[in-house]
Design an enzyme around this catalytic site. Structure first.
Site, mmCIF file in Angstrom:
data_model
loop_
_atom_site.group_PDB
_atom_site.id
_atom_site.type_symbol
_atom_site.label_atom_id
_atom_site.label_comp_id
_atom_site.label_asym_id
_atom_site.label_seq_id
_atom_site.Cartn_x
_atom_site.Cartn_y
_atom_site.Cartn_z
ATOM 1 N N LYS A 101 0.863 -1.190 0.000
ATOM 2 C CA LYS A 101 0.000 0.000 0.000
ATOM 3 C C LYS A 101 0.892 1.231 0.000
ATOM 4 O O LYS A 101 1.436 1.632 1.035
ATOM 5 C CB LYS A 101 -0.918 0.051 1.226
ATOM 6 C CG LYS A 101 -1.972 1.154 1.054
ATOM 7 C CD LYS A 101 -2.439 1.784 2.328
ATOM 8 C CE LYS A 101 -1.656 2.957 2.781
ATOM 9 N NZ LYS A 101 -1.636 4.123 1.889
ATOM 10 N N GLY A 138 -4.689 3.461 -1.869
ATOM 11 C CA GLY A 138 -5.719 3.984 -0.978
ATOM 12 C C GLY A 138 -5.119 4.643 0.243
ATOM 13 O O GLY A 138 -3.897 4.716 0.386
ATOM 14 N N ASP A 139 -6.010 5.079 1.140
ATOM 15 C CA ASP A 139 -5.500 5.795 2.315
ATOM 16 C C ASP A 139 -5.345 4.848 3.503
ATOM 17 O O ASP A 139 -5.624 3.647 3.419
ATOM 18 C CB ASP A 139 -6.402 6.999 2.643
ATOM 19 C CG ASP A 139 -7.818 6.583 2.997
ATOM 20 O OD1 ASP A 139 -8.021 5.410 3.381
ATOM 21 O OD2 ASP A 139 -8.728 7.424 2.886
ATOM 22 N N GLY A 140 -4.912 5.426 4.610
ATOM 23 C CA GLY A 140 -4.607 4.615 5.781
ATOM 24 C C GLY A 140 -5.839 3.943 6.374
ATOM 25 O O GLY A 140 -5.802 2.758 6.730
ATOM 26 N N VAL A 195 -7.448 1.250 3.573
ATOM 27 C CA VAL A 195 -6.596 0.158 3.086
ATOM 28 C C VAL A 195 -5.534 -0.234 4.125
ATOM 29 O O VAL A 195 -5.338 -1.414 4.410
ATOM 30 C CB VAL A 195 -5.924 0.548 1.746
ATOM 31 C CG1 VAL A 195 -4.964 -0.544 1.286
ATOM 32 C CG2 VAL A 195 -6.979 0.819 0.675
ATOM 33 N N GLY A 196 -4.871 0.784 4.705
ATOM 34 C CA GLY A 196 -3.775 0.484 5.631
ATOM 35 C C GLY A 196 -4.237 -0.316 6.841
ATOM 36 O O GLY A 196 -3.663 -1.359 7.173
ATOM 37 N N GLU A 227 9.809 1.668 10.594
ATOM 38 C CA GLU A 227 10.813 2.710 10.336
ATOM 39 C C GLU A 227 10.105 4.037 10.519
ATOM 40 O O GLU A 227 9.303 4.425 9.662
ATOM 41 C CB GLU A 227 11.348 2.597 8.901
ATOM 42 C CG GLU A 227 12.153 1.353 8.617
ATOM 43 C CD GLU A 227 13.509 1.361 9.301
ATOM 44 O OE1 GLU A 227 13.956 2.438 9.738
ATOM 45 O OE2 GLU A 227 14.100 0.282 9.417
ATOM 46 N N CYS A 260 13.800 11.294 6.737
ATOM 47 C CA CYS A 260 13.650 10.855 8.139
ATOM 48 C C CYS A 260 14.954 10.993 8.903
ATOM 49 O O CYS A 260 14.955 11.305 10.088
ATOM 50 C CB CYS A 260 13.152 9.422 8.179
ATOM 51 S SG CYS A 260 14.174 8.313 7.222
ATOM 52 N N GLU A 266 9.504 16.353 15.252
ATOM 53 C CA GLU A 266 9.958 16.228 13.866
ATOM 54 C C GLU A 266 9.160 17.183 12.987
ATOM 55 O O GLU A 266 7.930 17.177 13.015
ATOM 56 C CB GLU A 266 9.726 14.788 13.394
ATOM 57 C CG GLU A 266 10.220 14.570 11.985
ATOM 58 C CD GLU A 266 9.954 13.156 11.491
ATOM 59 O OE1 GLU A 266 8.812 12.690 11.571
ATOM 60 O OE2 GLU A 266 10.913 12.522 11.018
HETATM 61 P P1 NAD Z 1 2.315 8.682 7.587
HETATM 62 O O1 NAD Z 1 2.621 7.950 8.833
HETATM 63 O O2 NAD Z 1 1.284 9.723 7.595
HETATM 64 O O3 NAD Z 1 1.863 7.648 6.434
HETATM 65 C C1 NAD Z 1 2.665 6.561 6.073
HETATM 66 C C2 NAD Z 1 1.794 5.498 5.428
HETATM 67 O O4 NAD Z 1 0.897 4.966 6.406
HETATM 68 C C3 NAD Z 1 0.932 5.984 4.287
HETATM 69 O O5 NAD Z 1 0.908 5.010 3.268
HETATM 70 C C4 NAD Z 1 -0.439 6.116 4.944
HETATM 71 O O6 NAD Z 1 -1.524 5.998 4.043
HETATM 72 C C5 NAD Z 1 -0.406 4.936 5.889
HETATM 73 N N1 NAD Z 1 -1.354 5.011 6.996
HETATM 74 C C6 NAD Z 1 -1.922 6.122 7.551
HETATM 75 N N2 NAD Z 1 -2.739 5.749 8.565
HETATM 76 C C7 NAD Z 1 -2.666 4.403 8.670
HETATM 77 C C8 NAD Z 1 -3.263 3.450 9.541
HETATM 78 N N3 NAD Z 1 -4.094 3.808 10.522
HETATM 79 N N4 NAD Z 1 -2.952 2.141 9.371
HETATM 80 C C9 NAD Z 1 -2.089 1.762 8.407
HETATM 81 N N5 NAD Z 1 -1.519 2.610 7.538
HETATM 82 C C10 NAD Z 1 -1.796 3.925 7.679
HETATM 83 O O7 NAD Z 1 3.731 9.220 7.098
HETATM 84 P P2 NAD Z 1 4.045 10.147 5.863
HETATM 85 O O8 NAD Z 1 3.521 11.502 6.195
HETATM 86 O O9 NAD Z 1 3.619 9.473 4.612
HETATM 87 O O10 NAD Z 1 5.654 10.164 5.896
HETATM 88 C C11 NAD Z 1 6.363 10.991 6.731
HETATM 89 C C12 NAD Z 1 6.816 10.259 7.984
HETATM 90 O O11 NAD Z 1 7.550 9.094 7.623
HETATM 91 C C13 NAD Z 1 7.778 11.079 8.810
HETATM 92 O O12 NAD Z 1 7.450 10.967 10.183
HETATM 93 C C14 NAD Z 1 9.130 10.433 8.558
HETATM 94 O O13 NAD Z 1 10.077 10.598 9.560
HETATM 95 C C15 NAD Z 1 8.765 9.007 8.370
HETATM 96 N N6 NAD Z 1 9.794 8.300 7.613
HETATM 97 C C16 NAD Z 1 10.609 7.403 8.255
HETATM 98 C C17 NAD Z 1 11.611 6.751 7.550
HETATM 99 C C18 NAD Z 1 12.525 5.762 8.213
HETATM 100 O O14 NAD Z 1 13.112 4.958 7.511
HETATM 101 N N7 NAD Z 1 12.667 5.762 9.508
HETATM 102 C C19 NAD Z 1 11.783 7.001 6.211
HETATM 103 C C20 NAD Z 1 10.941 7.912 5.597
HETATM 104 C C21 NAD Z 1 9.925 8.544 6.303
#
Ligand code: NAD
Length: 477
Positions: A171, A202-204, A207-208, A246, A280, A380
């Site tokens: 996803k 899709g969104d979290g 789909v997530g 991550e 990140c 962050e």
């Molecule tokens: P996010 O957490 O908002 O979303 C990440 C993914 O999770 C998306 O695909 C989203 O649709 C999905 N998601 C949202 N709600 C969910 C739920 N309830 N259940 C399952 N899936 C769900 O993050 P973002 O805004 O897309 O990315 C930025 C964040 O990612 C920052 O905090 C950054 O530090 C982190 N990041 C970490 C690393 C690492 O390797 N440590 C690398 C890149 C980004």
């Protein structure tokens, strides 16, 4: 207007019905639509997981050499499509085209190459005590990814899972899913057995969550924010799935008193501002000797002058817009809160940049006088915002660096690399660079504390997708 990408399930693209919901992807530089994807739901998740489950036994039993060949073919396909992928990334999340080619797509190719090297060295069955120990694939893997280095994050998960013998339901982020659609076209051309690799857009919530909670998913590998990581772990807990996370970071650059100031300032600023600060592992807290603060402020402001935002499609642009207007609003609020908390604006700021049009542009921002009590020291931002803090002793510098809920990355600068190494060993982070060294995709990457669980990249990243089976009494069989 091109038609939306459907999901990719059981070896075929689904065709969204004309009235089916879609997600429009906005180009953050222009706020015009860059493309669209189907908006999936629980039923799509269920079909994809069933396909992945059905494909698992055959893929797990496929010789490792064949799986390595498939992933090597994918790396070749990424290289052949570097330009197309770079353009897709530039238009859907604002990465400057040159950066997208080299860093976004280039790193994804390097990720696969490092994983392939690791797979070639996977140990076979091995005698341990009175038993034979074998590594086996975990099973059906749900991979959930963010938008900042979207291709890199997808291939780290999908590449490692496929090499390990797992089947995958991906996803991708709904903010930047178009690169995943291009990648899926390339995977489709590899001719993998149907169901080995599936994608549900899709969104979290739609789909997530159902993916994390699905009883037939064996493992969730997630990259994203700390807050969503916690929800992912909770959803997965009901069926005791393996979870790899991550998450975010608030990483410190610890500069010792013998470091070269202008050269170090250039490197720290690059770490903080590349990808418009949406990295990140970015070094977003700069810790410098208090006695030299004035000199540091000048050097950092001078280095920042070279990071002016511009159109990502212009060849010499170093910094594009943020990935979305949602992210722009968040970053502005962080800067405003920092100023309200008493930080000093050295350059940049939260103001709009009307000369660049309606896009999600923000000026690179440096804040001085930042103390541990301020939110900007801890939260962050995920935007081009650097916080500068003075320290009085090396011990205090280490204390400040470790004073964080996160523990993803860090950097240490010194004219004496052994001295830098001594400090690096005291930082409670999953990675740390000496004198500007950056991401090493052949070595483990991941976080301590609330930056995550598990490791990605190379052999450690591959190991996450393997179970260990002890066959007792079989040592000599
Ligand atoms: P996010 O957490 O908002 O979303 C990440 C993914 O999770 C998306 O695909 C989203 O649709 C999905 N998601 C949202 N709600 C969910 C739920 N309830 N259940 C399952 N899936 C769900 O993050 P973002 O805004 O897309 O990315 C930025 C964040 O990612 C920052 O905090 C950054 O530090 C982190 N990041 C970490 C690393 C690492 O390797 N440590 C690398 C890149 C980004």
């Amino acid at each position: 207007m091109t038609s939306p990408f459907g999901h990719y399930i059981d070896g075929s693209w689904t065709r969204p019905a004309p009235a089916a919901p879609v997600i429009d992807v906005l180009n953050p530089a222009t706020l015009r639509t860059a493309g669209s994807v189907a908006a999936g739901d629980r039923d799509d998740v269920d079909r994809a997981v069933r396909a992945a489950r059905a494909a698992f036994p055959e893929w797990a039993a496929t010789p490792l050499s064949r799986r390595i060949q498939a992933v090597a073919d994918l790396a070749v396909a990424l290289e052949a499509n570097r330009e197309r992928l770079a353009l897709t990334l530039a238009t859907e999340m604002g990465a400057p085209l040159t950066f997208a080619r080299q860093a976004q797509v280039g790193v994804a190719i390097a990720d696969l190459e490092a994983l392939i090297d690791a797979a070639k060295q996977l140990p076979g069955p091995r005698p341990v005590s009175n038993s034979l120990v074998v590594s086996e694939p975990v099973g059906v893997v749900a991979a959930i990814t963010p938008w900042n280095f979207p291709l890199h994050q997808i291939v780290l998960k999908a590449g490692a899972a496929l090499l390990a013998g797992c089947t995958v339901v991906l996803k991708p982020s709904e903010v930047a899913p178009l690169n995943a659609a291009v990648l899926t076209e390339l995977v489709d051309e590899l001719g993998l057995p149907a169901g080995v690799f599936n994608v549900v857009f899709g969104d979290g919530a739609s789909v997530g969550e159902p993916l994390c909670a699905h009883p037939d998913v064996d493992m969730v590998t997630f990259t994203g924010s700390r807050a969503v990581g916690e929800r992912v772990a909770r959803s997965a807990a009901a069926t005791i799935k393996k979870v790899a996370l991550e998450l975010g970071g608030k990483s410190a650059a610890v500069v010792l008193d013998d470091a070269d100031v202008p050269a170090t300032a250039e490197q720290v600023v690059r770490s903080c501002f590349a990808n418009t600060g949406q990295t990140c592992a970015a070094l977003t807290r700069l810790l410098v000797p208090r006695a030299d603060l004035e000199e540091w402020h000048k050097a950092v402001v001078a280095a920042t002058a070279r990071w002016q935002p511009s159109d990502p499609l212009i060849y010499d642009t170093v910094m594009g817009p943020l990935a979305s207007t949602v992210q722009l609003k968040r970053v502005r609020e962080h800067i405003e809160r920092a100023l309200a908390d008493g930080a000093t604006l050295l350059t940049g700021g939260p103001d709009a940049l009307p000369e660049l049009g309606p896009g999600a542009y923000i000026a690179p921002t440096v804040l001085g006088g930042v103390t541990p009590g301020m939110r900007i020291f801890r939260e962050e931002v995920f935007g081009p915002v650097l916080a500068v803090t003075g320290y009085d002793s090396e011990d205090q510098a280490v204390e400040l660096a470790n004073d964080s809920d996160y523990g993803l990355s860090g950097g240490v600068w010194s004219a004496d690399p052994q001295r830098a190494l001594g400090v690096a060993k005291r930082l409670r982070t999953g990675t740390v660079g000496i004198n500007g060294a950056g991401l090493d995709v052949g070595a483990p990457f991941g976080g301590y504390r609330q930056s995550g669980i598990g490791r990605e990249c190379g052999a450690a990243g591959l190991a996450e997708f393997l179970e260990s089976k002890t066959v007792m009494g079989a040592r000599d069989l």
